[in-house]
Motif scaffolding. Structure first.
Motif, PDB file in Angstrom:
ATOM      1  N   UNK A 229      10.305  21.356  11.862  1.00  9.07           N
ATOM      2  CA  UNK A 229       9.031  21.865  12.388  1.00  9.07           C
ATOM      3  C   UNK A 229       8.234  20.678  12.908  1.00  9.07           C
ATOM      4  N   UNK A 230       7.312  20.972  13.833  1.00 12.97           N
ATOM      5  CA  UNK A 230       6.421  19.930  14.358  1.00 12.97           C
ATOM      6  C   UNK A 230       4.984  20.380  14.140  1.00 12.97           C
ATOM      7  N   UNK A 231       4.139  19.451  13.686  1.00  6.29           N
ATOM      8  CA  UNK A 231       2.713  19.789  13.515  1.00  6.29           C
ATOM      9  C   UNK A 231       1.887  18.863  14.396  1.00  6.29           C
ATOM     10  N   UNK A 232       0.714  19.352  14.775  1.00  8.82           N
ATOM     11  CA  UNK A 232      -0.096  18.664  15.776  1.00  8.82           C
ATOM     12  C   UNK A 232      -1.554  18.576  15.329  1.00  8.82           C
ATOM     13  N   UNK A 233      -2.230  17.557  15.860  1.00  6.62           N
ATOM     14  CA  UNK A 233      -3.695  17.580  15.828  1.00  6.62           C
ATOM     15  C   UNK A 233      -4.113  18.791  16.668  1.00  6.62           C
ATOM     16  N   UNK A 234      -4.934  19.671  16.085  1.00 11.74           N
ATOM     17  CA  UNK A 234      -5.299  20.900  16.797  1.00 11.74           C
ATOM     18  C   UNK A 234      -6.814  20.996  17.010  1.00 11.74           C
ATOM     19  N   UNK A 235      -7.351  20.394  18.085  1.00 16.57           N
ATOM     20  CA  UNK A 235      -8.772  20.608  18.380  1.00 16.57           C
ATOM     21  C   UNK A 235      -9.013  22.073  18.718  1.00 16.57           C
ATOM     22  N   UNK A 236      -7.993  22.701  19.270  1.00 20.27           N
ATOM     23  CA  UNK A 236      -7.913  24.158  19.423  1.00 20.27           C
ATOM     24  C   UNK A 236      -6.431  24.439  19.479  1.00 20.27           C
ATOM     25  N   UNK A 256      14.467  26.062  19.435  1.00 20.03           N
ATOM     26  CA  UNK A 256      13.189  26.392  20.088  1.00 20.03           C
ATOM     27  C   UNK A 256      12.485  27.497  19.307  1.00 20.03           C
ATOM     28  N   UNK A 257      13.273  28.532  18.959  1.00 22.26           N
ATOM     29  CA  UNK A 257      12.707  29.675  18.244  1.00 22.26           C
ATOM     30  C   UNK A 257      12.149  29.255  16.894  1.00 22.26           C
ATOM     31  N   UNK A 258      12.934  28.385  16.206  1.00 15.55           N
ATOM     32  CA  UNK A 258      12.480  27.905  14.892  1.00 15.55           C
ATOM     33  C   UNK A 258      11.148  27.141  15.024  1.00 15.55           C
ATOM     34  N   UNK A 259      11.063  26.239  15.986  1.00 12.20           N
ATOM     35  CA  UNK A 259       9.825  25.467  16.172  1.00 12.20           C
ATOM     36  C   UNK A 259       8.648  26.394  16.504  1.00 12.20           C
ATOM     37  N   UNK A 260       8.912  27.387  17.358  1.00 13.32           N
ATOM     38  CA  UNK A 260       7.814  28.287  17.752  1.00 13.32           C
ATOM     39  C   UNK A 260       7.339  29.119  16.566  1.00 13.32           C
ATOM     40  N   UNK A 261       8.307  29.585  15.749  1.00 11.60           N
ATOM     41  CA  UNK A 261       7.939  30.369  14.556  1.00 11.60           C
ATOM     42  C   UNK A 261       7.106  29.524  13.603  1.00 11.60           C
ATOM     43  N   UNK A 262       7.559  28.286  13.352  1.00 11.19           N
ATOM     44  CA  UNK A 262       6.820  27.435  12.414  1.00 11.19           C
ATOM     45  C   UNK A 262       5.495  26.985  13.017  1.00 11.19           C
ATOM     46  N   UNK A 263       5.434  26.903  14.349  1.00 11.24           N
ATOM     47  CA  UNK A 263       4.141  26.559  14.962  1.00 11.24           C
ATOM     48  C   UNK A 263       3.101  27.630  14.618  1.00 11.24           C
ATOM     49  N   UNK A 295      11.278  26.963   5.687  1.00 10.30           N
ATOM     50  CA  UNK A 295      11.378  25.551   5.295  1.00 10.30           C
ATOM     51  C   UNK A 295      11.712  25.429   3.807  1.00 10.30           C
ATOM     52  N   UNK A 296      12.496  24.403   3.497  1.00  7.10           N
ATOM     53  CA  UNK A 296      12.794  24.143   2.086  1.00  7.10           C
ATOM     54  C   UNK A 296      12.597  22.665   1.806  1.00  7.10           C
ATOM     55  N   UNK A 297      12.510  22.355   0.537  1.00  9.11           N
ATOM     56  CA  UNK A 297      12.323  20.967   0.122  1.00  9.11           C
ATOM     57  C   UNK A 297      13.467  20.111   0.688  1.00  9.11           C
ATOM     58  N   UNK A 298      13.127  18.919   1.178  1.00  4.00           N
ATOM     59  CA  UNK A 298      14.113  18.046   1.820  1.00  4.00           C
ATOM     60  C   UNK A 298      14.072  18.137   3.337  1.00  4.00           C
ATOM     61  N   UNK A 299      13.499  19.223   3.873  1.00  2.00           N
ATOM     62  CA  UNK A 299      13.380  19.352   5.334  1.00  2.00           C
ATOM     63  C   UNK A 299      12.421  18.292   5.865  1.00  2.00           C
ATOM     64  N   UNK A 300      12.682  17.912   7.122  1.00  2.00           N
ATOM     65  CA  UNK A 300      11.841  16.911   7.758  1.00  2.00           C
ATOM     66  C   UNK A 300      10.933  17.569   8.811  1.00  2.00           C
ATOM     67  N   UNK A 301       9.673  17.213   8.784  1.00  2.00           N
ATOM     68  CA  UNK A 301       8.773  17.719   9.823  1.00  2.00           C
ATOM     69  C   UNK A 301       8.146  16.535  10.560  1.00  2.00           C
ATOM     70  N   UNK A 302       7.768  16.769  11.818  1.00  2.00           N
ATOM     71  CA  UNK A 302       7.134  15.718  12.612  1.00  2.00           C
ATOM     72  C   UNK A 302       5.640  15.964  12.668  1.00  2.00           C
ATOM     73  N   UNK A 303       4.851  14.894  12.669  1.00  2.00           N
ATOM     74  CA  UNK A 303       3.391  15.023  12.722  1.00  2.00           C
ATOM     75  C   UNK A 303       2.862  14.182  13.881  1.00  2.00           C
ATOM     76  N   UNK A 304       2.068  14.825  14.750  1.00  2.00           N
ATOM     77  CA  UNK A 304       1.470  14.105  15.876  1.00  2.00           C
ATOM     78  C   UNK A 304      -0.038  14.043  15.699  1.00  2.00           C
ATOM     79  N   UNK A 305      -0.537  12.816  15.617  1.00  2.00           N
ATOM     80  CA  UNK A 305      -1.978  12.592  15.459  1.00  2.00           C
ATOM     81  C   UNK A 305      -2.529  12.041  16.765  1.00  2.00           C
TER      82      UNK A 305
END
Ligand code: COA
Length: 388
Positions: A229-236, A256-263, A295-305
Motif C-alpha cells: 500500500x502507499x500512503x500520502x500527505x493528504x491536504x485534500x 493497481x487494484x490492491x493499491x486503489x483499495x488500500x488508498x 494487509x498483514x503484519x510484515x507487509x511493507x507500505x510506502x509513505x510520501x511526505x
C-alpha cells in the motif's frame, strides 16, 4: 533492531462543517467538493483549541506509565505555532508532566515538520534504544473565507511515540529526499491565513512524489510491487489519488487494484477531518491501519511526505504485530461521531474568532469545549492552558 512508531494518538476538535453546506453557500456543485476535492467534512477549531492544546489532547493518548520516564526527546512539528520564540514542545512537556531531562523543540517546514521529527527521532532511538521520543504534528489549516483553498481547511493533531521494537510500524533506515525553492504555499509572519498557488502546488507535489519514490526504489534495489500500500500527505484526499494514479501504469492490474483499495482505506479519516498540515500523512497512515482490507503484519507500505516550499520525502514502513488496534479505532469513531455540526454562519463566526494571538489580555471561556486540554486566554502576553 527495528525502530519506528510504537503508538499513535489522534485528536480533532468537536465541531465540523459539512462540505455540502459549504458548497451551497458558495454556489458550487457539492460533487466538486465530495468527488473533485475528495472531502466530506472539515474540522473547525473553537477559540479554546490551538496547536498546543490539540497536541496535548493527542499526546495524552500515547504517554503511559510504562513509557513516560523513557521519553527524552519531544519534537513538535507545526506550521501554526503559538509563539514566535518559545516552542510548543515546552508547553506540551509541562501540560503532560513529562520529565525535564529531555530535549524539547519545534520544527517548521510547512506540512513536513512531523516527518522531519520522525526521522530525527528514529536516528535518536537507534543510537539510544533504551529511550523513546514523542513526535507530534499539530496544525490549524486556514486559507480564508470564500477562497479556493477554503474547502481544504481542517485541524487536528497526531502524536507518535518512537521506540525500539515498535508495536505499530518499523521505519526503514533509509529514505529518499528532494527539496527546492518553490513558492507554492507560504504564510508571511503577519498572516493568519496561508497564501497558496494551488494548481502549481498540486503539480510540484506530484513531481516530488515521482522523483522520491523512484529514487527510493533505485537506491534500495526494491520494486514498486514490494509495497502492499502507499500512503500520502493528504491536504485534500483527491491529491493523493492523483499522485497514485501517475504510477499505476508501472504495476500490473492486480497490484493497481490492491493499491486503489488500500488508498480508500487510507483516506477514511482524512475525508471527515480535512487538512491537518503536518499531521495529514500520519492521519492517513492511521486510517490505513484501522481500515486496511488485506494487509498483514510484515507487509511493507510506502509513505510520501510533502511540505510546500518545498520538501519531499519517501520512506517505507513495515507493519508490526499490533498495527491494528480495535480500542484506538473505537475511540476515533466515537470522537468523530460526537462532533457538533456547525451551519455556515456558525462556522464563519468560529473562523473570525480564531486565532487569539495578538492580544495582551483576553479570557476565553472553554466551557462548551469537551476537550481535556484547553486554552483559556492570555494574561500579560502569556498564553494560559488548563487540563481538566
Ligand atoms: N463533480 C466532480 N468533480 C468536479 C466537479 C463536479 N461537479 N466540479 C469540479 N470538479 C473537479 C475538477 O475537475 C477538479 O478535479 P481534477 O483536479 O482532478 O481536475 C477538482 O474538482 C477541483 O476543481 P478545480 O476547478 O481545480 O478547483 P479550484 O480551482 O477551486 O481549486 C485547489 C482546487 C485544490 C487547487 C484549491 O482548493 C487549493 O488551492 N487548495 C489548497 C491546496 C494546498 O493546500 N496546497 C498546498 C499543500 S500540498
Amino acid at each position: 533492531m527495528n525502530v519506528g512508531i510504537d503508538q499513535i494518538g489522534f485528536y480533532t476538535p468537536s465541531y465540523y462543517l459539512d462540505l455540502r453546506d459549504l458548497a451551497h453557500a458558495r454556489n458550487e456543485d457539492p460533487n466538486k467538493y465530495l468527488i473533485g476535492i475528495g472531502q466530506e467534512r472539515q474540522a473547525v477549531p473553537p477559540a479554546s483549541q490551538d496547536a498546543v492544546t490539540m497536541a496535548a489532547n493527542a499526546a495524552v493518548q500515547v504517554v503511559t506509565p510504562e513509557n513516560r520516564e523513557r521519553i527524552s526527546l519531544i519534537i513538535f512539528g507545526t506550521e501554526s505555532g503559538v509563539d514566535n520564540s518559545k516552542s510548543g514542545a515546552i508547553y506540551l512537556q509541562q501540560l503532560l508532566g513529562l520529565k525535564r531531562e529531555a530535549r524539547a523543540f519545534e520544527i517548521k517546514q510547512a506540512c513536513y515538520g512531523a516527518t522531519a521529527g520522525l526521522q530525527m527521532a528514529k536516528d535518536f532511538v537507534a543510537a539510544h534504544p533504551e529511550q523513546e521520543a514523542l513526535v507530534v504534528g499539530a496544525d490549524v489549516a486556514r486559507y480564508g473565507l470564500g477562497t479556493p483553498g477554503e474547502v481544504t481547511q481542517g485541524c487536528g493533531a497526531i502524536a507518535m511515540t518512537i521506540s525500539a521494537n515498535p508495536r505499530t510500524l518499523a521505519i526503514s533506515p533509509n529514505s529518499s529526499v528532494y527539496s527546492d525553492d518553490i513558492m507554492d504555499f507560504w504564510r508571511p509572519l503577519d498572516h493568519t491565513v496561508a497564501l497558496v498557488d494551488g494548481h502549481y502546488s498540486n503539480d510540484i507535489y506530484q513531481q516530488f512524489f515521482q522523483k522520491t519514490i523512484h529514487a527510493y526504489c533505485e537506491q534500495q534495489q526494491t520494486n514498486l510491487t514490494d509495497f502492499q500500500a502507499l500512503t500520502f500527505h493528504l491536504p485534500y484526499s483527491k491529491l493523493g489519488l492523483k499522485a497514485l494514479r501517475t504510477i499505476l501504469p508501472e504495476v500490473n492490474e492486480a497490484h493497481q487494484q490492491q493499491w486503489l483499495t488500500e488508498f480508500e482505506s487510507s483516506r477514511v479519516y482524512n475525508r471527515q477531518v480535512g487538512n491537518l498540515y503536518t499531521g495529514s500523512l500520519y492521519l492517513s497512515l492511521l486510517s490505513l491501519l484501522d481500515h486496511a482490507q488485506g494487509l498483514t503484519s510484515g507487509n511493507q507500505i510506502g509513505l510520501f511526505s510533502y511540505g510546500s516550499g518545498a520538501q519531499g520525502e519517501f520512506f517505507a514502513g513495515t507493519l508490526q504485530s499490533e498495527f491494528q488496534n480495535s480500542n484506538r479505532r473505537k475511540q476515533i469513531d466515537e470522537m468523530l461521531a460526537r462532533r457538533q455540526r456547525l451551519d455556515v454562519n456558525q462556522y464563519e463566526e468560529f473562523f473570525t474568532q480564531w486565532p487569539t494571538f495578538n492580544t495582551a489580555n483576553v479570557t476565553i471561556d472553554p466551557e462548551p469545549d469537551d476537550a481535556e486540554f484547553v486554552f483559556t486566554g492570555v494574561v500579560d502576553n502569556k498564553r494560559q492552558y488548563r487540563q481538566r
